[in-house]
Design a protein around this motif. Sequence first.
Motif, short mmCIF file in Angstrom:
data_model
loop_
_atom_site.label_atom_id
_atom_site.label_comp_id
_atom_site.label_asym_id
_atom_site.label_seq_id
_atom_site.Cartn_x
_atom_site.Cartn_y
_atom_site.Cartn_z
N LYS A 39 0.81 -1.23 0.00
CA LYS A 39 0.00 0.00 0.00
C LYS A 39 0.84 1.27 0.00
O LYS A 39 0.63 2.15 -0.84
N PRO A 40 1.83 1.45 0.92
CA PRO A 40 2.61 2.71 0.89
C PRO A 40 3.50 2.83 -0.35
O PRO A 40 3.77 3.93 -0.81
N ILE A 41 3.92 1.70 -0.88
CA ILE A 41 4.78 1.75 -2.08
C ILE A 41 3.96 2.23 -3.26
O ILE A 41 4.40 3.08 -4.06
N ILE A 42 2.75 1.71 -3.39
CA ILE A 42 1.87 2.13 -4.48
C ILE A 42 1.51 3.60 -4.33
O ILE A 42 1.48 4.36 -5.31
N LYS A 43 1.27 4.03 -3.09
CA LYS A 43 0.92 5.44 -2.86
C LYS A 43 2.06 6.35 -3.33
O LYS A 43 1.83 7.37 -3.97
N ALA A 44 3.31 5.95 -3.01
CA ALA A 44 4.46 6.77 -3.43
C ALA A 44 4.56 6.83 -4.95
O ALA A 44 4.87 7.88 -5.52
N ARG A 45 4.31 5.71 -5.62
CA ARG A 45 4.37 5.72 -7.09
C ARG A 45 3.22 6.50 -7.69
O ARG A 45 3.38 7.16 -8.73
N ASN A 46 2.06 6.47 -7.05
CA ASN A 46 0.91 7.20 -7.58
C ASN A 46 1.10 8.70 -7.54
O ASN A 46 0.50 9.45 -8.31
N GLU A 47 1.97 9.16 -6.61
CA GLU A 47 2.22 10.61 -6.54
C GLU A 47 2.95 11.09 -7.79
O GLU A 47 2.95 12.27 -8.10
N ASN A 48 3.56 10.19 -8.49
CA ASN A 48 4.19 10.53 -9.77
C ASN A 48 3.64 9.54 -10.79
O ASN A 48 4.19 8.47 -10.97
N LYS A 49 2.54 9.86 -11.41
CA LYS A 49 1.85 8.94 -12.31
C LYS A 49 2.82 8.36 -13.32
O LYS A 49 3.53 9.07 -14.02
N ASN A 50 2.88 7.03 -13.34
CA ASN A 50 3.77 6.35 -14.27
C ASN A 50 5.21 6.80 -14.12
O ASN A 50 5.83 7.32 -15.04
N PRO A 51 5.82 6.67 -12.92
CA PRO A 51 7.21 7.17 -12.73
C PRO A 51 8.20 6.45 -13.63
O PRO A 51 8.00 5.28 -14.00
N ASP A 52 9.26 7.17 -13.97
CA ASP A 52 10.27 6.53 -14.82
C ASP A 52 11.21 5.68 -13.96
O ASP A 52 11.04 5.55 -12.76
N CYS A 53 12.17 5.06 -14.63
CA CYS A 53 13.12 4.18 -13.93
C CYS A 53 14.49 4.83 -13.92
O CYS A 53 15.48 4.25 -14.40
N THR A 54 14.55 6.05 -13.38
CA THR A 54 15.80 6.81 -13.40
C THR A 54 16.93 6.03 -12.76
O THR A 54 18.07 6.05 -13.24
N ASN A 55 16.64 5.34 -11.68
CA ASN A 55 17.68 4.59 -10.98
C ASN A 55 17.88 3.18 -11.52
O ASN A 55 18.64 2.40 -10.97
N GLY A 56 17.19 2.85 -12.61
CA GLY A 56 17.31 1.53 -13.20
C GLY A 56 16.21 0.61 -12.74
O GLY A 56 15.63 0.78 -11.66
N PRO A 57 15.85 -0.40 -13.53
CA PRO A 57 14.78 -1.33 -13.16
C PRO A 57 15.22 -2.27 -12.04
O PRO A 57 16.41 -2.50 -11.83
N LEU A 58 14.25 -2.83 -11.34
CA LEU A 58 14.54 -3.88 -10.37
C LEU A 58 14.82 -5.17 -11.13
O LEU A 58 14.07 -5.56 -12.03
N LEU A 59 15.93 -5.83 -10.81
CA LEU A 59 16.34 -7.03 -11.53
C LEU A 59 15.74 -8.26 -10.87
O LEU A 59 15.90 -8.48 -9.66
N VAL A 60 15.07 -9.09 -11.67
CA VAL A 60 14.42 -10.30 -11.18
C VAL A 60 15.05 -11.50 -11.88
O VAL A 60 14.77 -11.74 -13.07
N PRO A 61 15.88 -12.28 -11.21
CA PRO A 61 16.48 -13.45 -11.85
C PRO A 61 15.43 -14.55 -12.04
O PRO A 61 14.60 -14.80 -11.16
N VAL A 62 15.44 -15.18 -13.21
CA VAL A 62 14.50 -16.27 -13.51
C VAL A 62 15.28 -17.51 -13.89
O VAL A 62 16.44 -17.45 -14.33
N ALA A 63 14.63 -18.66 -13.70
CA ALA A 63 15.16 -19.94 -14.16
C ALA A 63 14.05 -20.65 -14.93
O ALA A 63 12.87 -20.56 -14.57
N ILE A 64 14.43 -21.33 -16.00
CA ILE A 64 13.46 -22.06 -16.84
C ILE A 64 13.75 -23.54 -16.69
O ILE A 64 14.90 -23.98 -16.82
N ASN A 316 5.38 -3.64 -9.39
CA ASN A 316 6.62 -3.07 -8.85
C ASN A 316 6.65 -3.15 -7.33
O ASN A 316 7.67 -3.52 -6.74
N ALA A 317 5.53 -2.83 -6.68
CA ALA A 317 5.47 -2.87 -5.22
C ALA A 317 5.69 -4.29 -4.71
O ALA A 317 6.35 -4.50 -3.69
N THR A 318 5.14 -5.29 -5.43
CA THR A 318 5.35 -6.68 -5.02
C THR A 318 6.83 -7.03 -5.08
O THR A 318 7.38 -7.66 -4.17
N ALA A 319 7.49 -6.61 -6.16
CA ALA A 319 8.93 -6.88 -6.29
C ALA A 319 9.72 -6.21 -5.18
O ALA A 319 10.67 -6.78 -4.64
#
Length: 787
Positions: A39-64, A316-319
């Motif tokens: 909830k607080p993470i989403i609220k922070a992102r909502n204050e800047n509608k569709n915020p950019d990824c200035t600091n880079g995306p969150l990296l999620v390692p996957v395995a297949i 994003n908040a889940t990650a």
Amino acid sequence: MLFSQTEPFCGSTMQAHEQLMEENEEYRQRFKKWQKLIKPIIKARNENKNPDCTNGPLLVPVAIHFDAGIVPAGQEQCAIDVAIDHIQELNLEFAGLDVDAPLINQFTACFGANILGNACLEFCIGTVNHPPGYGLVDGDYAVTFNQVSFTIPSGNFTPVNSDWDEYVNIYVDNLPGGLLGVSNGIPGNFNGDGVLLDNCVFGTGAISCPGAQFTGATGCFAAVDEGEVLAHELGHYFGLFHIWGDNSGCSGAQDQIADTPDMASSYSSYLACGSHTTCSDLPQTCGTEDMYMNFMSYAGNACMYMFTSDQSDVMNATAVTEGYTTTTTKCGTPPLADFTPFGAYELCNTDCIDYTDQSLNNPLDWDWSFVVTSGDIVLDITTSILQNPTVCLTAGVSGVIETTLTVSNSIGTTMKTQTLDVSYGIVRTTYADVDNDTYGDPNDVTIDCDFPPPGNVLNNLDCDDTDPNINPAAVEVCDGIDNNCDGTIDEGFALNTYYADADMDSFGDNNATIMACVAPPGYVTDNTDCDDTDADIFPGATEICDDIDNNCDGNTDEGLPLFTYYEDADSDTYGNPAVTIQDCSQPAGYVSDDMDCDDTDPNINPSASELCDGVDNNCDGTIDEGCVLEDCDGDSLIINTITQNTNRAEFNVTSEALVNNGQSILFTAGTDINLDPSFEVVQGTIFEASIIPCMSAGFDNDEEIISRNLSDFEKLSEEVYTLFDVQDIVTLIIINKDGKIYYQNQTDLNALGKVIDDETKKLKEGFYVINILAGKKSMSQRIVITN
């Protein structure tokens, strides 16, 4: 357990979620905790509608993980290539960069601006730090073949393998009943679980592997052959429900996302959607336009191309709550080979070509090859392992070099080939033309094959390349400058003499001249200044009293009144009437007063207090006026030794402790003795002193006073020889009536008379006491000195 549904597409339904919420307490508590955390993470992102990824995306390692029978033997690398391609497409979809994503701009009127979301997540197939036991080393992709269990534990929708709990796992299998995919909960557990996909929807269709039934293969589903099912299932895994709420009608609850419309249809029948280009074209099921193109619908892959901004916030908040950051220890990137030069290349003043590595992603090894494919050139090397090698021509004049660079690191290897068409250029010398007057600066030379380079010309005739009005074609003007660059200044103009005016008072220095046709800055026609360093000195200035010729007439301080001043050598502000000077102002060391009677002593002047010292202290012509000798009420104290320093006491001692003549006594400073202020003894300090008898009367008794005449001195000598022995060494002390010591020294008795005679000759007029001491013997005699 997989729940049945009316449309065989996805097992992650609202009904399945609600059943788990009702039956599985652990799932219910985890879901409630997740809602609270995001909830607080989403609220922070909502204050800047569709915020950019200035600091880079969150990296999620996957395995297949491929189950047995999915990938034929020998096709493992092809399956890895399919996985790489699919994850690249997945990253575009989560970043709002699907190839069809711009189509959403057609529907701004009904969905609003900035509706297209960017989850700021980047999935990467693990390449380093793999779990042990799977035969994978750093540089291998985290892809397994029939190596993990595909058994689905009770209460789960996908396999769960704890060895892989640091990855989001994509399990690929042949699913029953037409099911295309399922997520292990909404959101997932992130404990080695993940999403389960049917092999027919794995891949984007861009790569096919013989024998492997991936997306687009014969027998698979044509409507879902572009790979969007993986985006759909990972949407569930990161917290999204189906956009239509799994047939919840138009209740308004739907998928619990604010910026998605209420819908009552899954749109599983929508397979091609090109006819909808405006809001008015879109279907409606709840009174507003439906967003069937959303990845969380059931529309065909050709129709899907976007997540909304609010959906992206949830993922994003889940990650973030799961601890993902912009770095990971599981993924690395293979280098991307690139280099310069390539294309046409002209050699100029050299036979060598400098290659520069411009590869990305930190390569560790470089392997170059250079092959001449045409022309007559010969190279000195054909291979190199340097990062930035140099290749030189040893023969020939032109040709084509095919250059291949292979770069590698612990993650992988890439290669790039480019051609270089080499020829020799014609070397020319050109000159900079900064002021653009078509004439070049001889001091700014370029030797190059360009003809000429931009900003350069072939001539070097400009003598000032900063001014376009100065060049060989210019007309000479009278300005102190060589305008036409012929080496002569102001030629053709009459020259005059000008004088430097350094102090800017408009009067010039006759000794500093210049010849010019006009007065240069800082020069004038006048030459009458007698001091060109001072703007207050010039002809016509007012003469002031300062010992300077202010008006340059050759005279100093003329016409000013003169005064008499008297020398004040002792600086007591009173002058010596015998030493005078005439001046218009008071010189240093002189005063206007002439009343000092001793200009060598600052304590003698008309303002001084008269002392009883035989001197006219106040210059009134009288010596020691008003002086009265106090009666002796004790013994005179002469100090011999003390613990601090040596000095004398005052003439009169107010001690009440009278002692025998010549006795030594210990005194304690500050008790009963008034000491001179310059006598520094700490109060309570004990010191030893000798006592000299005090005379019985003052200096006003003439009978007790002798003078410097022969009879008096003979009488004194008789008394000395009576009291002292011939072998005695005596101390002679001469003091004035105020106790000031004029002389104190030791001598033998035979020389005493001569010493007294010599020393008394030096005394000024006044009264004195002669004290003579030897051990405990002592005597005193008053004496008067007159002129």
